[in-house]
Design a protein around this motif. Structure first.
Motif, PDB file in Angstrom:
ATOM      1  N   VAL A 101       3.677 132.341 -19.785  1.00  0.00           N
ATOM      2  CA  VAL A 101       2.914 133.365 -20.489  1.00  0.00           C
ATOM      3  C   VAL A 101       3.331 134.754 -20.021  1.00  0.00           C
ATOM      4  CG1 VAL A 101       0.586 134.223 -20.918  1.00  0.00           C
ATOM      5  CG2 VAL A 101       0.986 131.773 -20.770  1.00  0.00           C
ATOM      6  N   THR A 102       3.529 134.922 -18.732  1.00  0.00           N
ATOM      7  CA  THR A 102       3.876 136.210 -18.149  1.00  0.00           C
ATOM      8  C   THR A 102       5.079 136.035 -17.243  1.00  0.00           C
ATOM      9  OG1 THR A 102       1.541 136.830 -18.164  1.00  0.00           O
ATOM     10  CG2 THR A 102       2.996 138.145 -16.779  1.00  0.00           C
ATOM     11  N   ASP A 103       5.950 137.018 -17.239  1.00  0.00           N
ATOM     12  CA  ASP A 103       7.142 136.950 -16.409  1.00  0.00           C
ATOM     13  C   ASP A 103       6.744 137.022 -14.941  1.00  0.00           C
ATOM     14  OD1 ASP A 103       9.663 137.003 -15.436  1.00  0.00           O
ATOM     15  OD2 ASP A 103      10.104 139.052 -16.063  1.00  0.00           O
ATOM     16  N   LEU A 104       7.155 136.034 -14.168  1.00  0.00           N
ATOM     17  CA  LEU A 104       6.864 136.013 -12.739  1.00  0.00           C
ATOM     18  C   LEU A 104       8.098 136.335 -11.907  1.00  0.00           C
ATOM     19  CD1 LEU A 104       4.513 132.900 -12.401  1.00  0.00           C
ATOM     20  CD2 LEU A 104       3.916 135.289 -12.811  1.00  0.00           C
ATOM     21  N   ALA A 105       9.126 136.851 -12.535  1.00  0.00           N
ATOM     22  CA  ALA A 105      10.335 137.242 -11.806  1.00  0.00           C
ATOM     23  C   ALA A 105       9.980 138.220 -10.693  1.00  0.00           C
ATOM     24  CB  ALA A 105      11.345 137.869 -12.760  1.00  0.00           C
ATOM     25  N   GLY A 161       1.740 131.675 -16.300  1.00  0.00           N
ATOM     26  CA  GLY A 161       2.051 133.052 -15.932  1.00  0.00           C
ATOM     27  C   GLY A 161       1.173 133.580 -14.817  1.00  0.00           C
ATOM     28  N   GLY A 162       0.698 132.694 -13.951  1.00  0.00           N
ATOM     29  CA  GLY A 162      -0.137 133.107 -12.828  1.00  0.00           C
ATOM     30  C   GLY A 162      -1.564 133.438 -13.206  1.00  0.00           C
ATOM     31  N   LEU A 179      -5.351 126.874 -10.374  1.00  0.00           N
ATOM     32  CA  LEU A 179      -3.961 126.961  -9.949  1.00  0.00           C
ATOM     33  C   LEU A 179      -3.700 126.346  -8.581  1.00  0.00           C
ATOM     34  CD1 LEU A 179      -3.144 130.623 -11.061  1.00  0.00           C
ATOM     35  CD2 LEU A 179      -3.079 128.519 -12.411  1.00  0.00           C
ATOM     36  N   ARG A 180      -4.684 126.333  -7.712  1.00  0.00           N
ATOM     37  CA  ARG A 180      -4.489 125.927  -6.316  1.00  0.00           C
ATOM     38  C   ARG A 180      -4.196 124.436  -6.125  1.00  0.00           C
ATOM     39  NH1 ARG A 180      -6.657 127.991  -1.205  1.00  0.00           N
ATOM     40  NH2 ARG A 180      -7.344 126.323   0.185  1.00  0.00           N
ATOM     41  N   PRO A 227      -3.084 142.145 -11.591  1.00  0.00           N
ATOM     42  CA  PRO A 227      -3.111 141.727 -13.002  1.00  0.00           C
ATOM     43  C   PRO A 227      -3.336 140.231 -13.183  1.00  0.00           C
ATOM     44  CG  PRO A 227      -0.871 142.233 -12.306  1.00  0.00           C
ATOM     45  CD  PRO A 227      -1.757 142.657 -11.196  1.00  0.00           C
ATOM     46  N   SER A 228      -3.122 139.444 -12.140  1.00  0.00           N
ATOM     47  CA  SER A 228      -3.380 138.007 -12.197  1.00  0.00           C
ATOM     48  C   SER A 228      -3.572 137.513 -10.774  1.00  0.00           C
ATOM     49  CB  SER A 228      -2.223 137.258 -12.862  1.00  0.00           C
ATOM     50  OG  SER A 228      -1.068 137.308 -12.038  1.00  0.00           O
ATOM     51  N   LEU A 229      -4.086 136.315 -10.655  1.00  0.00           N
ATOM     52  CA  LEU A 229      -4.263 135.716  -9.335  1.00  0.00           C
ATOM     53  C   LEU A 229      -2.928 135.620  -8.604  1.00  0.00           C
ATOM     54  CD1 LEU A 229      -6.357 134.213  -7.461  1.00  0.00           C
ATOM     55  CD2 LEU A 229      -5.460 132.106  -8.463  1.00  0.00           C
TER      56      LEU A 229
END
Length: 344
Positions: A21-25, A144-145, A152-153, A301-303
């Motif tokens: 969903v979101t770039d985690l680069a 995407g985090g 997520l954990r 912006p995210s966890l």
């Protein structure tokens, strides 16, 4: 004991085809992470090391659990006939990708001949298990985090793998926050019983098989060292010295040791199990301090971006020499003694 039915997963297994969903680069996808690990092993062999990948089990969703073994050059002046075996673990929690980067960075440093890592290699056989929870990693990447900690954990059955280890003999779990929840769906759900999860059971079998002398478990994001909880003064002093050797080798950010012989409890965490049930000097390293996380994003912006730095490289350089030094110093010690604990 008959197997218990598996709890219904809170989320379906993520598939390789799912898009992020979101770039985690610059953090890699699960597929990129595995290709990178294969490439590191090939480069280690090209640099003259004896290296191999050991598949020690499978996750709930059937993803391989992989560890890299690098044979020691063996210091002939050492008293032991065989080199000690040491282990580095990372990513037992889905969103803590920085630990995976440090684990891979340790292998990169060995290829480059970084002094502390080279010194460790002279005296110990190095094992690196860079992703203990590949399902949680894949779920975090696919989303995407985005999500809550309970999303997520854990592993694919919703179990916090770092609360799924057996408690040391003679200890009990106190009902305090973070000590492992008995309720499915909680972020620290400990599972139906110790070692109920294939990820922890497989790693436990590997530890029995290999008899590791010392272990570093990489997490985030508190900038602290949590050695195994011990009650005897002699072991407590050893951990103080080992943790001091760790912080002495940190180049920028030095982490604080958090430990107490009395005011603490057992929570089913990996380092306690490794020390008391496997006679292995063990520490939890929380990379990327809380202060640095909030400097990066007051409101993340995210966890994911609360747990991981935008640029992992400075933290890899900060942690790798320290991890190698801790393991090297621990390998010079006698193994921990098995002691009867008082009831806590």
């Amino acid at each position: 004991m008959s197997p218990r039915p598996a709890p219904t997963p809170s989320q379906p297994p993520t598939r390789p085809s799912e898009r992020t969903v979101t770039d985690l680069a610059p953090y890699p996808s699960p597929e990129e992470r595995e290709r990178e690990l294969d490439g590191l092993v090939a480069r280690l062999e090209g640099a003259g090391h004896t290296a191999s990948i050991h598949n020690y089990g499978e996750s709930v969703a059937g993803r391989p659990l992989r560890a890299v073994r690098v044979a020691s050059k063996r210091n002939e002046a050492a008293a032991r006939t065989e080199p000690a075996k040491v282990l580095v673990c990372a990513n037992t929690h889905g969103p803590e990708f920085i630990g995976n980067r440090v684990a891979h960075g340790l292998l990169e440093a060995l290829i480059a001949g970084q002094p502390q890592v080279a010194a460790l290699h002279e005296r110990a056989e190095l094992w690196v298990a860079p992703c203990l929870n590949p399902d949680g990693y894949a779920r975090t990447h696919a989303r995407g985090g985005q999500g809550q900690l309970r999303d997520l954990r854990p592993n694919e059955r919703g179990v916090d793998l770092n609360r799924n280890w057996p408690l040391p003999p003679g200890s009990r779990r106190l009902p305090i926050p973070g000590a492992g929840s008995s309720r499915s769906g909680d972020a620290t759900y400990r599972g139906p019983e110790p070692l109920s999860e294939p990820e922890t059971a497989a790693l436990d079998a590997l530890m029995h098989e290999q008899g590791f002398w010392a272990c570093v478990n990489l997490h985030s994001f508190m900038g602290t060292l949590f050695p195994a909880r011990v009650e005897d003064p002699a072991s407590f002093r050893v951990y103080r010295e080992l943790c001091e050797s760790f912080t002495d080798r940190q180049t920028v950010h030095r982490y604080r040791r958090v430990a107490s012989r009395r005011f603490d409890t057992y929570t089913g965490e990996q380092e306690d199990h490794q020390h008391h049930n496997h006679r292995c000097w063990s520490v939890c390293v929380e990379s990327f301090p809380l202060r640095a996380s909030f400097r990066q994003h007051l409101r993340a912006p995210s966890l994911f971006w609360r747990f991981n730095p935008r640029d992992p490289e400075p933290w890899v350089r900060n942690e790798v020499p320290a991890v190698a030094t801790f393991l090297g110093r621990a390998a010079e010690r006698s193994r921990p003694e098995v002691r009867t604990l008082r009831t806590t």
